[in-house]
Design an enzyme around this catalytic site. Structure first.
Site, PDB file in Angstrom:
ATOM      1  N   GLN A   1       0.830  -1.129  -0.120  1.00 54.24           N
ATOM      2  CA  GLN A   1      -0.255  -0.110   0.125  1.00 54.24           C
ATOM      3  C   GLN A   1       1.034   1.309  -0.018  1.00 54.24           C
ATOM      4  O   GLN A   1       0.217   2.293  -0.077  1.00 54.24           O
ATOM      5  CB  GLN A   1      -0.891   0.050   1.250  1.00 54.24           C
ATOM      6  CG  GLN A   1      -1.871  -1.189   1.345  1.00 54.24           C
ATOM      7  CD  GLN A   1      -2.729  -1.160   2.655  1.00 54.24           C
ATOM      8  OE1 GLN A   1      -2.004  -1.665   3.661  1.00 54.24           O
ATOM      9  NE2 GLN A   1      -3.857  -0.864   2.710  1.00 54.24           N
ATOM     10  N   ASN A   2       2.321   1.111   0.133  1.00 54.54           N
ATOM     11  CA  ASN A   2       3.202   2.282   0.090  1.00 54.54           C
ATOM     12  C   ASN A   2       3.523   2.831  -1.322  1.00 54.54           C
ATOM     13  O   ASN A   2       3.378   1.858  -2.221  1.00 54.54           O
ATOM     14  CB  ASN A   2       4.271   1.755   0.946  1.00 54.54           C
ATOM     15  CG  ASN A   2       4.096   1.357   2.245  1.00 54.54           C
ATOM     16  OD1 ASN A   2       3.100   1.740   3.073  1.00 54.54           O
ATOM     17  ND2 ASN A   2       5.063   0.529   2.597  1.00 54.54           N
ATOM     18  N   VAL A   3       3.718   4.142  -1.327  1.00 48.05           N
ATOM     19  CA  VAL A   3       4.069   4.521  -2.730  1.00 48.05           C
ATOM     20  C   VAL A   3       5.530   4.880  -2.819  1.00 48.05           C
ATOM     21  O   VAL A   3       5.917   5.866  -3.302  1.00 48.05           O
ATOM     22  CB  VAL A   3       3.371   5.780  -2.696  1.00 48.05           C
ATOM     23  CG1 VAL A   3       1.760   5.467  -2.846  1.00 48.05           C
ATOM     24  CG2 VAL A   3       3.288   6.983  -1.668  1.00 48.05           C
TER      25      VAL A   3
ATOM     26  N   LEU B   1       8.977  -4.607  13.317  1.00 55.15           N
ATOM     27  CA  LEU B   1       8.717  -5.056  11.774  1.00 55.15           C
ATOM     28  C   LEU B   1      10.444  -5.360  11.579  1.00 55.15           C
ATOM     29  O   LEU B   1      10.633  -6.528  11.025  1.00 55.15           O
ATOM     30  CB  LEU B   1       8.149  -4.399  10.822  1.00 55.15           C
ATOM     31  CG  LEU B   1       6.780  -4.575  10.572  1.00 55.15           C
ATOM     32  CD1 LEU B   1       6.197  -3.405   9.910  1.00 55.15           C
ATOM     33  CD2 LEU B   1       6.408  -5.915  10.250  1.00 55.15           C
TER      34      LEU B   1
ATOM     35  N   CYS C   1       0.237  12.453 -16.744  1.00 59.51           N
ATOM     36  CA  CYS C   1      -0.300  13.375 -17.309  1.00 59.51           C
ATOM     37  C   CYS C   1      -1.906  12.914 -17.167  1.00 59.51           C
ATOM     38  O   CYS C   1      -2.288  12.035 -17.934  1.00 59.51           O
ATOM     39  CB  CYS C   1      -0.079  13.678 -18.622  1.00 59.51           C
ATOM     40  SG  CYS C   1      -1.176  15.270 -19.618  1.00 59.51           S
TER      41      CYS C   1
ATOM     42  N   SER D   1       0.084  -2.452   8.758  1.00 59.61           N
ATOM     43  CA  SER D   1      -0.791  -1.970   8.073  1.00 59.61           C
ATOM     44  C   SER D   1      -1.936  -2.042   9.458  1.00 59.61           C
ATOM     45  O   SER D   1      -2.217  -3.086   9.692  1.00 59.61           O
ATOM     46  CB  SER D   1      -1.296  -2.587   6.853  1.00 59.61           C
ATOM     47  OG  SER D   1      -2.518  -1.983   6.283  1.00 59.61           O
TER      48      SER D   1
ATOM     49  N   CYS E   1       1.961  17.288 -23.924  1.00 60.80           N
ATOM     50  CA  CYS E   1       0.590  17.965 -24.443  1.00 60.80           C
ATOM     51  C   CYS E   1       0.329  18.986 -23.695  1.00 60.80           C
ATOM     52  O   CYS E   1      -0.661  19.802 -23.960  1.00 60.80           O
ATOM     53  CB  CYS E   1      -0.284  16.851 -24.273  1.00 60.80           C
ATOM     54  SG  CYS E   1      -1.095  16.567 -22.704  1.00 60.80           S
TER      55      CYS E   1
ATOM     56  N   CYS F   1       2.514  19.148 -18.522  1.00 59.30           N
ATOM     57  CA  CYS F   1       3.082  18.037 -18.968  1.00 59.30           C
ATOM     58  C   CYS F   1       3.884  18.581 -20.254  1.00 59.30           C
ATOM     59  O   CYS F   1       3.395  19.320 -20.924  1.00 59.30           O
ATOM     60  CB  CYS F   1       1.847  17.011 -19.510  1.00 59.30           C
ATOM     61  SG  CYS F   1       2.453  15.746 -20.872  1.00 59.30           S
TER      62      CYS F   1
ATOM     63  N   HIS G   1      -1.466   1.371  -4.430  1.00 66.85           N
ATOM     64  CA  HIS G   1      -1.577   2.867  -4.613  1.00 66.85           C
ATOM     65  C   HIS G   1      -0.779   3.606  -5.515  1.00 66.85           C
ATOM     66  O   HIS G   1      -0.762   4.802  -5.470  1.00 66.85           O
ATOM     67  CB  HIS G   1      -1.549   3.414  -3.418  1.00 66.85           C
ATOM     68  CG  HIS G   1      -2.641   2.773  -2.158  1.00 66.85           C
ATOM     69  ND1 HIS G   1      -2.475   2.544  -0.938  1.00 66.85           N
ATOM     70  CD2 HIS G   1      -4.044   2.137  -2.500  1.00 66.85           C
ATOM     71  CE1 HIS G   1      -3.669   2.133  -0.295  1.00 66.85           C
ATOM     72  NE2 HIS G   1      -4.695   1.715  -1.376  1.00 66.85           N
TER      73      HIS G   1
END
Length: 301
Positions: free
Chosen positions: A117-119, A278, A143, A235, A197, A194, A135
């Site tokens: 779930q981490n980015v 952990l 874009c 989590s 475009c 972007c 995620h």
């Protein structure tokens, strides 16, 4: 082909009390085919804060929603100013002992995959393969008009040049890479379009109020079907995007094991919830399985 032994159990519906006994997790890992679902708690030892629990950022910070981000330029200016500053912390973060032990367990063949779930990209940085970023990732930008994706590092360089001298002191950095800044600190921060475009750029992450892509969810559901058990790491399972896989595993009679300091929304489905830190827990588990860490044989714990 030799079949892997199957672990099964029937959830009682009662809350799983916390324990420090790692034996159920070690047993599952020795069987192999364990699917990992990780949350923000596995990255706190790398200096990235958690959303919930004691001191969690949600007690003082409301994340940007997709609806707010797309509503107008001022919201995007506020987001990109705060995220540009917060990216410096994410860019410096390095995998911790938990990430490294998990990667080693994967190389050992104990895992059936990792859903995170981490980015922050720290699982991959530690060497884990076949990681599903539920995620998305802060390391990419997309874009909203043409769909072009590009590295976050390239946008960071563009933003730094376009906003020379922008260097406020943030009150805090949050798990989504958003720094706490006042409107005065944001000022007239320049938002960039972007390069393909001219459309609106967004980090390639699932914002609050935005749905996880259907194909990604189905891929994760298939991983649950193929797994022998599900191991949740760090989590609270507060949001449905992760809890649904715990429920799926439990309904299929597959053991659910959780390592998390605080109670979680999935405890009633769990065979055990281990309350150990952990990094220490995963390193100990690697040792019990004789798994090599960073070229050395882990000591049994």
């Amino acid at each position: 082909m030799r079949m892997r032994p199957t672990l099964s159990w029937t959830p009682t519906g009662d809350l799983s009390p916390g324990t420090t006994d790692l034996r159920p997790v070690a047993d599952a890992l020795s069987t192999g085919g364990v699917l990992v679902l990780s949350g923000a708690g596995i990255s706190t030892e790398s200096g990235i804060p958690d959303y919930r629990g004691e001191g969690g950022s949600l007690s003082r910070h409301t994340p940007m929603t997709y609806q707010d981000f797309t509503a107008g330029l001022q919201a995007r200016r506020r987001y990109w100013a705060r995220s540009h500053l917060g990216w410096r912390t994410f860019g410096r973060a390095r995998p911790n002992a938990g990430h490294r032990a998990l990667a080693a367990l994967g190389r050992h063949g104990a895992l059936g995959g990792v859903i995170t779930q981490n980015v922050d990209g720290l699982h991959q940085a530690a060497g884990s393969e076949d990681v599903v970023e539920l995620h998305g990732s802060l390391g990419r930008v997309v874009c909203l008009s043409c769909g072009a994706r590009s590295p976050r590092s390239a946008l960071a360089e563009r933003l730094a040049k376009a906003n020379a001298g922008f260097d406020p002191v943030a009150a805090a950095i949050n798990p989504d890479g958003d720094a706490d800044l006042t409107d005065e600190q944001v000022g007239d921060f320049r938002v960039l379009p972007c390069t393909v475009c001219g459309g609106i750029l967004k980090p390639d992450v699932v914002f609050f109020g935005e749905a996880v892509p259907h194909l990604r969810v189905e891929h994760c559901r298939q991983l649950v079907r193929e797994a022998t058990s599900l191991l949740v790491l760090g989590s609270s399972l507060t949001v449905m995007s992760g809890l649904r896989f715990v429920r799926q595993a439990a309904e299929a009679g597959k053991p659910v094991l959780i390592i998390n300091r605080d109670p979680t929304r999935g405890d009633r489905h769990a065979l055990a919830r281990v309350t150990l830190p952990l990094g220490a827990a995963l390193t100990t588990l690697a040792g019990r399985l004789g798994v090599s860490l960073d070229g050395e044989v882990a000591e049994a714990g």
